[in-house]
Design a protein around this motif. Structure first.
Motif, PDB file in Angstrom:
ATOM      1  N   ASP A  19      41.960  -8.322  -8.134  1.00  0.00           N
ATOM      2  CA  ASP A  19      41.928  -7.459  -7.168  1.00  0.00           C
ATOM      3  C   ASP A  19      42.466  -6.184  -7.648  1.00  0.00           C
ATOM      4  O   ASP A  19      43.334  -6.042  -8.493  1.00  0.00           O
ATOM      5  CB  ASP A  19      43.315  -7.939  -6.171  1.00  0.00           C
ATOM      6  CG  ASP A  19      42.945  -8.956  -5.213  1.00  0.00           C
ATOM      7  OD1 ASP A  19      41.525  -9.265  -5.143  1.00  0.00           O
ATOM      8  OD2 ASP A  19      43.694  -9.390  -4.261  1.00  0.00           O
ATOM      9  N   THR A  22      60.513  -9.731  -5.831  1.00  0.00           N
ATOM     10  CA  THR A  22      61.134 -10.930  -4.933  1.00  0.00           C
ATOM     11  C   THR A  22      62.093 -11.577  -5.558  1.00  0.00           C
ATOM     12  O   THR A  22      61.824 -12.463  -6.438  1.00  0.00           O
ATOM     13  CB  THR A  22      60.019 -11.683  -4.115  1.00  0.00           C
ATOM     14  OG1 THR A  22      59.170 -12.335  -5.100  1.00  0.00           O
ATOM     15  CG2 THR A  22      59.086 -10.982  -3.449  1.00  0.00           C
ATOM     16  N   VAL A  66      49.169 -11.042  -9.067  1.00  0.00           N
ATOM     17  CA  VAL A  66      49.379 -11.233  -7.754  1.00  0.00           C
ATOM     18  C   VAL A  66      50.954 -10.915  -7.230  1.00  0.00           C
ATOM     19  O   VAL A  66      51.597 -10.842  -7.937  1.00  0.00           O
ATOM     20  CB  VAL A  66      49.088 -12.685  -7.222  1.00  0.00           C
ATOM     21  CG1 VAL A  66      47.360 -13.064  -7.635  1.00  0.00           C
ATOM     22  CG2 VAL A  66      49.971 -13.588  -7.741  1.00  0.00           C
ATOM     23  N   GLY A  67      50.910 -10.510  -5.850  1.00  0.00           N
ATOM     24  CA  GLY A  67      52.281 -10.119  -5.343  1.00  0.00           C
ATOM     25  C   GLY A  67      52.010  -9.010  -4.382  1.00  0.00           C
ATOM     26  O   GLY A  67      50.773  -8.652  -4.075  1.00  0.00           O
ATOM     27  N   PHE A  68      53.183  -8.570  -3.712  1.00  0.00           N
ATOM     28  CA  PHE A  68      53.350  -7.192  -3.051  1.00  0.00           C
ATOM     29  C   PHE A  68      53.324  -6.168  -3.790  1.00  0.00           C
ATOM     30  O   PHE A  68      54.249  -5.996  -4.665  1.00  0.00           O
ATOM     31  CB  PHE A  68      54.407  -7.464  -2.098  1.00  0.00           C
ATOM     32  CG  PHE A  68      53.917  -8.755  -1.084  1.00  0.00           C
ATOM     33  CD1 PHE A  68      53.082  -8.487   0.266  1.00  0.00           C
ATOM     34  CD2 PHE A  68      54.645 -10.003  -1.059  1.00  0.00           C
ATOM     35  CE1 PHE A  68      52.961  -9.182   0.994  1.00  0.00           C
ATOM     36  CE2 PHE A  68      54.162 -11.020  -0.435  1.00  0.00           C
ATOM     37  CZ  PHE A  68      53.336 -10.714   0.815  1.00  0.00           C
ATOM     38  N   TYR A  69      52.528  -4.922  -3.492  1.00  0.00           N
ATOM     39  CA  TYR A  69      52.822  -3.609  -3.977  1.00  0.00           C
ATOM     40  C   TYR A  69      53.131  -2.551  -3.052  1.00  0.00           C
ATOM     41  O   TYR A  69      52.652  -2.507  -1.906  1.00  0.00           O
ATOM     42  CB  TYR A  69      51.479  -3.209  -4.957  1.00  0.00           C
ATOM     43  CG  TYR A  69      51.159  -4.225  -6.115  1.00  0.00           C
ATOM     44  CD1 TYR A  69      51.597  -3.801  -7.477  1.00  0.00           C
ATOM     45  CD2 TYR A  69      50.767  -5.413  -6.022  1.00  0.00           C
ATOM     46  CE1 TYR A  69      51.279  -4.644  -8.612  1.00  0.00           C
ATOM     47  CE2 TYR A  69      50.681  -6.390  -7.006  1.00  0.00           C
ATOM     48  CZ  TYR A  69      51.059  -5.836  -8.544  1.00  0.00           C
ATOM     49  OH  TYR A  69      50.867  -6.830  -9.363  1.00  0.00           O
ATOM     50  N   TYR A  70      53.861  -1.666  -3.460  1.00  0.00           N
ATOM     51  CA  TYR A  70      54.379  -0.621  -2.708  1.00  0.00           C
ATOM     52  C   TYR A  70      53.212   0.550  -3.388  1.00  0.00           C
ATOM     53  O   TYR A  70      53.222   0.807  -4.439  1.00  0.00           O
ATOM     54  CB  TYR A  70      55.624   0.237  -2.803  1.00  0.00           C
ATOM     55  CG  TYR A  70      55.871   1.195  -2.235  1.00  0.00           C
ATOM     56  CD1 TYR A  70      55.823   1.399  -0.703  1.00  0.00           C
ATOM     57  CD2 TYR A  70      55.901   2.547  -2.937  1.00  0.00           C
ATOM     58  CE1 TYR A  70      56.199   2.438  -0.080  1.00  0.00           C
ATOM     59  CE2 TYR A  70      55.790   3.758  -2.162  1.00  0.00           C
ATOM     60  CZ  TYR A  70      56.072   3.859  -0.969  1.00  0.00           C
ATOM     61  OH  TYR A  70      56.054   4.900  -0.094  1.00  0.00           O
ATOM     62  N   THR A  82      45.953 -10.876  -3.757  1.00  0.00           N
ATOM     63  CA  THR A  82      45.937 -12.352  -3.786  1.00  0.00           C
ATOM     64  C   THR A  82      45.226 -12.837  -5.091  1.00  0.00           C
ATOM     65  O   THR A  82      45.338 -14.162  -5.235  1.00  0.00           O
ATOM     66  CB  THR A  82      45.466 -12.895  -2.594  1.00  0.00           C
ATOM     67  OG1 THR A  82      44.068 -12.293  -2.329  1.00  0.00           O
ATOM     68  CG2 THR A  82      46.433 -12.595  -1.494  1.00  0.00           C
ATOM     69  N   ILE A 124      52.775  -1.146   2.023  1.00  0.00           N
ATOM     70  CA  ILE A 124      52.958  -2.429   1.173  1.00  0.00           C
ATOM     71  C   ILE A 124      51.604  -3.452   1.111  1.00  0.00           C
ATOM     72  O   ILE A 124      51.218  -3.650   2.150  1.00  0.00           O
ATOM     73  CB  ILE A 124      54.148  -3.231   1.549  1.00  0.00           C
ATOM     74  CG1 ILE A 124      55.285  -2.499   1.398  1.00  0.00           C
ATOM     75  CG2 ILE A 124      54.231  -4.605   0.790  1.00  0.00           C
ATOM     76  CD1 ILE A 124      56.425  -3.089   2.035  1.00  0.00           C
ATOM     77  N   ARG A 184      54.545  -3.219  -8.425  1.00  0.00           N
ATOM     78  CA  ARG A 184      54.959  -4.391  -7.859  1.00  0.00           C
ATOM     79  C   ARG A 184      56.467  -4.539  -7.409  1.00  0.00           C
ATOM     80  O   ARG A 184      57.182  -4.035  -7.981  1.00  0.00           O
ATOM     81  CB  ARG A 184      54.722  -5.354  -8.702  1.00  0.00           C
ATOM     82  CG  ARG A 184      54.776  -6.793  -8.437  1.00  0.00           C
ATOM     83  CD  ARG A 184      54.417  -7.846  -9.405  1.00  0.00           C
ATOM     84  NE  ARG A 184      54.568  -9.248  -8.993  1.00  0.00           N
ATOM     85  CZ  ARG A 184      55.172 -10.251  -9.422  1.00  0.00           C
ATOM     86  NH1 ARG A 184      55.835  -9.715 -10.860  1.00  0.00           N
ATOM     87  NH2 ARG A 184      55.551 -11.173  -9.071  1.00  0.00           N
ATOM     88  N   GLU A 222      49.401  -6.505  -0.234  1.00  0.00           N
ATOM     89  CA  GLU A 222      49.407  -7.741  -0.972  1.00  0.00           C
ATOM     90  C   GLU A 222      47.924  -8.135  -1.850  1.00  0.00           C
ATOM     91  O   GLU A 222      46.809  -7.874  -1.249  1.00  0.00           O
ATOM     92  CB  GLU A 222      49.640  -8.942   0.238  1.00  0.00           C
ATOM     93  CG  GLU A 222      49.867 -10.137  -0.738  1.00  0.00           C
ATOM     94  CD  GLU A 222      49.962 -11.437   0.327  1.00  0.00           C
ATOM     95  OE1 GLU A 222      49.637 -11.452   1.583  1.00  0.00           O
ATOM     96  OE2 GLU A 222      50.342 -12.523  -0.110  1.00  0.00           O
TER      97      GLU A 222
END
Length: 157
Positions: free
Chosen positions: A123, A153, A56-60, A119, A115, A150, A117
């Motif tokens: 996904d 952060t 999970v996390g934010f991906y460009y 969760t 970007i 990813r 996300e």
């Protein structure tokens, strides 16, 4: 400091000399057939064109596609980044779908990035393309690719 985090999972995919035919009038999921970079391996499927990082996390995410579409009669196309295959209901750059509209011209390149996300560890990210030329068009392999990684952060404690 020794153990710096890295922007993984990551993938870069595209086509070799052959690419995919895109029918007119419906969204088509792009199935990239060649992985050029992937860490760790096994996160991208060349059978489905889907990136399932499992983290999970934010991906460009960035996608580029080129087709022969548009002839001055109002045809158009769009390229969409989707999470779990779900299109955005707004058709804008908000939410999991990013659309780029362009019409006319003999060859059109579409590029979208954002970007995203994720969760859930199940996904996946994939790319869909639409064109309204009236007949099928073929993606140009040297100008069609996908990349995602990813975002790290940092937390200062």
């Amino acid at each position: 400091l020794t153990n710096f985090p890295t922007n993984t999972p990551l993938v870069q995919a595209g086509f070799s000399s052959a690419s995919q035919s895109i029918s007119s009038g419906s969204d088509t999921e792009i199935v990239y057939t060649v992985v050029t970079k992937e860490t760790p391996s096994g996160k991208f499927s060349t059978s489905t064109g889907r990136f399932t990082p499992g983290v999970v996390g934010f991906y460009y995410v960035n996608a580029l596609a080129r087709i022969n579409a548009g002839n001055g009669a109002g045809e158009f196309g769009n390229l969409q980044i989707r999470v779990n295959g779900q299109p955005s209901t707004s058709g804008s750059t908000q939410g999991p779908t990013y659309r780029r509209y362009q019409d006319d011209g003999a060859e059109n390149s579409f590029e979208v990035s954002g970007i995203i996300e994720l969760t859930s560890v199940t996904d996946y990210i994939s790319v869909f393309i639409y064109q309204s030329q009236g007949g099928s068009q073929t993606l140009q392999p040297n100008h069609t690719n996908f990349s995602a990684y990813r975002l790290i952060t940092w937390a200062v404690k």
